[in-house]
Scaffold this active site. Structure first.
Site, mmCIF file in Angstrom:
data_model
loop_
_atom_site.group_PDB
_atom_site.id
_atom_site.type_symbol
_atom_site.label_atom_id
_atom_site.label_comp_id
_atom_site.label_asym_id
_atom_site.label_seq_id
_atom_site.Cartn_x
_atom_site.Cartn_y
_atom_site.Cartn_z
ATOM 1 N N ARG A 175 -60.824 33.456 37.647
ATOM 2 C CA ARG A 175 -60.545 34.873 37.421
ATOM 3 C C ARG A 175 -61.743 35.460 36.674
ATOM 4 O O ARG A 175 -62.550 34.716 36.107
ATOM 5 C CB ARG A 175 -59.272 35.047 36.584
ATOM 6 C CG ARG A 175 -58.035 34.638 37.343
ATOM 7 C CD ARG A 175 -56.798 34.667 36.450
ATOM 8 N NE ARG A 175 -55.655 34.103 37.142
ATOM 9 C CZ ARG A 175 -54.662 33.455 36.546
ATOM 10 N NH1 ARG A 175 -54.658 33.304 35.231
ATOM 11 N NH2 ARG A 175 -53.663 32.976 37.249
ATOM 12 N N ARG A 268 -50.504 41.841 34.441
ATOM 13 C CA ARG A 268 -51.684 41.024 34.117
ATOM 14 C C ARG A 268 -52.840 41.400 35.038
ATOM 15 O O ARG A 268 -54.004 41.352 34.635
ATOM 16 C CB ARG A 268 -51.343 39.531 34.237
ATOM 17 C CG ARG A 268 -52.453 38.638 33.716
ATOM 18 C CD ARG A 268 -52.046 37.189 33.632
ATOM 19 N NE ARG A 268 -51.899 36.586 34.954
ATOM 20 C CZ ARG A 268 -51.484 35.347 35.176
ATOM 21 N NH1 ARG A 268 -51.148 34.570 34.166
ATOM 22 N NH2 ARG A 268 -51.397 34.873 36.396
ATOM 23 N N ARG A 279 -46.343 33.366 43.999
ATOM 24 C CA ARG A 279 -45.998 32.880 42.661
ATOM 25 C C ARG A 279 -44.537 33.170 42.324
ATOM 26 O O ARG A 279 -43.868 32.350 41.691
ATOM 27 C CB ARG A 279 -46.938 33.512 41.622
ATOM 28 C CG ARG A 279 -48.266 32.793 41.566
ATOM 29 C CD ARG A 279 -49.380 33.624 40.959
ATOM 30 N NE ARG A 279 -50.640 32.937 41.217
ATOM 31 C CZ ARG A 279 -51.227 32.078 40.386
ATOM 32 N NH1 ARG A 279 -50.688 31.852 39.210
ATOM 33 N NH2 ARG A 279 -52.341 31.464 40.713
HETATM 34 N N1 LIG Z 1 -49.886 19.785 37.671
HETATM 35 C C1 LIG Z 1 -50.762 20.587 37.104
HETATM 36 N N2 LIG Z 1 -50.546 21.885 37.008
HETATM 37 C C2 LIG Z 1 -51.468 22.658 36.398
HETATM 38 C C3 LIG Z 1 -52.643 22.135 35.828
HETATM 39 N N3 LIG Z 1 -53.349 23.147 35.282
HETATM 40 C C4 LIG Z 1 -52.632 24.264 35.483
HETATM 41 N N4 LIG Z 1 -51.491 23.978 36.150
HETATM 42 C C5 LIG Z 1 -50.412 24.868 36.544
HETATM 43 O O1 LIG Z 1 -50.770 25.581 37.690
HETATM 44 C C6 LIG Z 1 -50.057 26.808 37.713
HETATM 45 C C7 LIG Z 1 -51.013 27.930 38.065
HETATM 46 O O2 LIG Z 1 -51.947 28.104 37.026
HETATM 47 P P1 LIG Z 1 -52.946 29.328 37.055
HETATM 48 O O3 LIG Z 1 -53.589 29.403 38.405
HETATM 49 O O4 LIG Z 1 -53.836 29.227 35.888
HETATM 50 O O5 LIG Z 1 -51.983 30.586 36.973
HETATM 51 P P2 LIG Z 1 -50.968 31.123 35.865
HETATM 52 O O6 LIG Z 1 -49.944 30.089 35.583
HETATM 53 O O7 LIG Z 1 -50.402 32.309 36.535
HETATM 54 O O8 LIG Z 1 -51.773 31.469 34.656
HETATM 55 C C8 LIG Z 1 -49.401 26.927 36.349
HETATM 56 O O9 LIG Z 1 -48.033 26.565 36.487
HETATM 57 C C9 LIG Z 1 -50.110 25.932 35.494
HETATM 58 O O10 LIG Z 1 -49.252 25.417 34.476
HETATM 59 C C10 LIG Z 1 -52.839 20.725 35.931
HETATM 60 O O11 LIG Z 1 -53.822 20.160 35.470
HETATM 61 N N5 LIG Z 1 -51.887 20.006 36.556
HETATM 62 N N1 LIG Z 2 -43.230 37.955 25.337
HETATM 63 C C1 LIG Z 2 -44.004 38.725 26.099
HETATM 64 N N2 LIG Z 2 -43.682 40.015 26.284
HETATM 65 C C2 LIG Z 2 -44.462 40.806 27.061
HETATM 66 N N3 LIG Z 2 -45.578 40.410 27.693
HETATM 67 C C3 LIG Z 2 -45.940 39.122 27.539
HETATM 68 C C4 LIG Z 2 -45.192 38.215 26.722
HETATM 69 N N4 LIG Z 2 -45.788 37.022 26.765
HETATM 70 C C5 LIG Z 2 -46.885 37.163 27.551
HETATM 71 N N5 LIG Z 2 -46.988 38.418 28.014
HETATM 72 C C6 LIG Z 2 -47.998 38.966 28.942
HETATM 73 O O1 LIG Z 2 -47.633 38.502 30.235
HETATM 74 C C7 LIG Z 2 -48.785 38.224 31.010
HETATM 75 C C8 LIG Z 2 -48.718 36.778 31.501
HETATM 76 O O2 LIG Z 2 -48.924 35.890 30.399
HETATM 77 P P1 LIG Z 2 -49.760 34.568 30.547
HETATM 78 O O3 LIG Z 2 -49.902 34.008 29.194
HETATM 79 O O4 LIG Z 2 -50.992 34.846 31.322
HETATM 80 O O5 LIG Z 2 -48.754 33.706 31.434
HETATM 81 P P2 LIG Z 2 -48.909 32.267 32.096
HETATM 82 O O6 LIG Z 2 -50.030 31.563 31.411
HETATM 83 O O7 LIG Z 2 -47.598 31.620 31.876
HETATM 84 O O8 LIG Z 2 -49.175 32.509 33.548
HETATM 85 C C9 LIG Z 2 -49.994 38.500 30.148
HETATM 86 O O9 LIG Z 2 -50.508 39.772 30.471
HETATM 87 C C10 LIG Z 2 -49.412 38.480 28.722
HETATM 88 O O10 LIG Z 2 -50.130 39.338 27.859
#
Ligand SMILES: Nc1nc2c(ncn2[C@@H]2O[C@H](COP(=O)(O)OP(=O)(O)O)[C@@H](O)[C@H]2O)c(=O)[nH]1
Ligand SMILES: Nc1ncnc2c1ncn2[C@@H]1O[C@H](COP(=O)(O)OP(=O)(O)O)[C@@H](O)[C@H]1O
Length: 401
Positions: A175, A268, A279
């Site tokens: 990203r 986000r 997702r």
């Molecule tokens: N199994 C596995 N899942 C991962 C790993 N790193 C990230 N993920 C998972 O992959 C999913 C997608 O992550 P990401 O693309 O960063 O998107 P986000 O969860 O929307 O922030 C999330 O559920 C993460 O917890 C890993 O090393 N192993």
């Molecule tokens: N408790 C909450 N209330 C409102 N917005 C939240 C809260 N927790 C996280 N966010 C927002 O939601 C979005 C997704 O959070 P993020 O940490 O990226 O999620 P994930 O890592 O689980 O994918 C971000 O823009 C974050 O700032």
């Protein structure tokens, strides 16, 4: 009186070394575990910068070069080896700093047996010994957009010296604000698949159409900094870690509602509409699996961010704790190259020849291995190392390092 304690230890060592510890010739040790002899170090190949391992299988008469998992210890001037519990060999490295002197070569632990089966080859695994009570890693899972990253970032910001993030590998594109090596190791699928085949990964999974995985090294790097490791992985990955020998605490984060999850994901603004839809579809299954029991120790609802963060801190025992700096090991003496080891129950006596030691008062160390925790993949925690002061008038006392 004079030399009595040192002589006593020398006598013990010369009497029992062959019975308890491994035989040592030059920089190589040989350790017998059932019908295999582990030859550690001492290869003629000067180019290797790490301690090499070969196995002599006495039942077939073959010399095997095993697949070696985990980060290998660097070469040293000399080492000793002691077999512990028939499943791992303790290596005490000479001429090494206090935080690099104890290593374990796992030869028949649960992890090694699992890997031997899945890689269909002879396997050994290195795991560095860490002194003291390093805490279990923390696995955090939950659907995309629930706030995992936000909560982890807060924890790392408030306790920078306590927690370290396990940087996963992924085949997805970065990203805009993501940095390679910080948020993820962004990797080609073919490179990652080869590394998985080579046994470099603790777990991996296909998530939202991409490959994600935790390398063994990612977890080890954090433990080496003396920090507690945080893994942000999906439910499939959490299930794999749960089934592995890595002891961890498993936390699942839920949204207050599905609509709120969708709102956060959209706001986000990091995904296309198509990716958001994917997702959200996957979130339904993840929420079901996450809450169905069996994998997670704790479930937290991330409604109000501050309230959820406080709950997370509470379950990690961090309420009222102020971040501390890890204890420096630099003031400790290095173990000399020439030393001998003796195993007595769960204690290893490390005897350093007086001439080799800068401070003559520290010629005998005791390594207590009775409370070992963890192991490959990752570090072996719970080691206790003491120096026994052996002054001219006898054993002066034990000093914990
Ligand atoms: N199994 C596995 N899942 C991962 C790993 N790193 C990230 N993920 C998972 O992959 C999913 C997608 O992550 P990401 O693309 O960063 O998107 P986000 O969860 O929307 O922030 C999330 O559920 C993460 O917890 C890993 O090393 N192993
Ligand atoms: N408790 C909450 N209330 C409102 N917005 C939240 C809260 N927790 C996280 N966010 C927002 O939601 C979005 C997704 O959070 P993020 O940490 O990226 O999620 P994930 O890592 O689980 O994918 C971000 O823009 C974050 O700032």
């Amino acid at each position: 009186m004079g030399e009595a304690p040192a002589l006593f230890v020398e006598d013990l060592l010369s009497e029992h070394t062959n019975g308890f510890a491994s035989k040592s010739k030059g920089s190589q040790t040989t350790t017998i575990v059932s019908d295999k002899t582990y030859l550690i170090g001492g290869t003629d190949d000067e180019s290797t910068s790490t301690i090499e391992v070969r196995i002599f299988d006495r039942s077939t008469g073959q010399l095997i070069v095993p697949k070696v998992l985990g980060t290998k210890p660097k070469q040293c001037k000399g080492h000793s080896a002691v077999l512990l519990n028939e499943d791992r060999i303790l290596i005490v490295k000479g001429g090494s700093s206090p935080d690099d002197c104890t290593w374990f070569l796992e030869v028949d632990t649960k992890f090694v047996r699992q890997q031997r089966e899945s890689l269909e080859t002879e396997v050994v695994a290195w795991s560095k010994g860490i002194r003291g009570e390093a805490e279990k890693p923390i696995v955090i899972s939950g659907p995309s957009g629930v706030g995992k990253g936000t909560l982890i970032a807060e924890l790392m910001k408030e306790f920078p010296s306590m927690f370290g993030f396990s940087v996963s590998h992924t085949t997805r594109a970065p990203r805009e604000k993501e940095k390679d090596g910080v948020h993820y190791h962004f990797t080609d699928r073919s490179v990652m698949e080869k590394a998985i085949k080579d046994g470099k990964f603790l777990e991996f999974a296909a998530v939202h159409g991409n490959l994600y995985g935790t390398s063994i090294e990612a977890v080890e790097v954090v433990a080496d900094e003396g920090k507690r490791c945080i893994l942000d992985i999906d439910v499939q990955g959490a299930r794999s870690v749960r089934a592995s020998s890595l002891e961890a605490i498993f936390i699942f984060i839920c949204p207050p509602s599905f609509d709120e999850l969708e709102k956060r994901l959209r706001e986000r603004g990091t995904e296309t509409e198509e990716q958001i839809q994917k997702r959200l579809r996957n979130a339904k299954a993840e929420l079901e699996q996450g809450q169905s029991g069996g994998i997670f120790d704790h479930i937290l609802v991330n409604d109000d961010l501050e309230a959820c963060y406080e709950s997370l801190k509470k379950l990690l025992g961090l309420e009222g704790i102020v971040s501390t700096t890890p204890k420096s090991l630099s003031e400790l003496v290095d173990l000399p190259a020439v030393h001998s080891v003796l195993k007595i129950d769960q204690k290893i006596l490390i005897n350093c020849r007086p001439a080799e030691v800068e401070k003559a008062s520290k010629q005998l160390f005791v390594l207590d291995v009775s409370a070992l925790k963890g192991g490959a993949p990752g570090r072996t925690r719970g080691l206790n190392l003491y120096a026994v002061d052996t002054f001219a008038n006898g054993v002066d006392g034990m000093k914990q390092l």
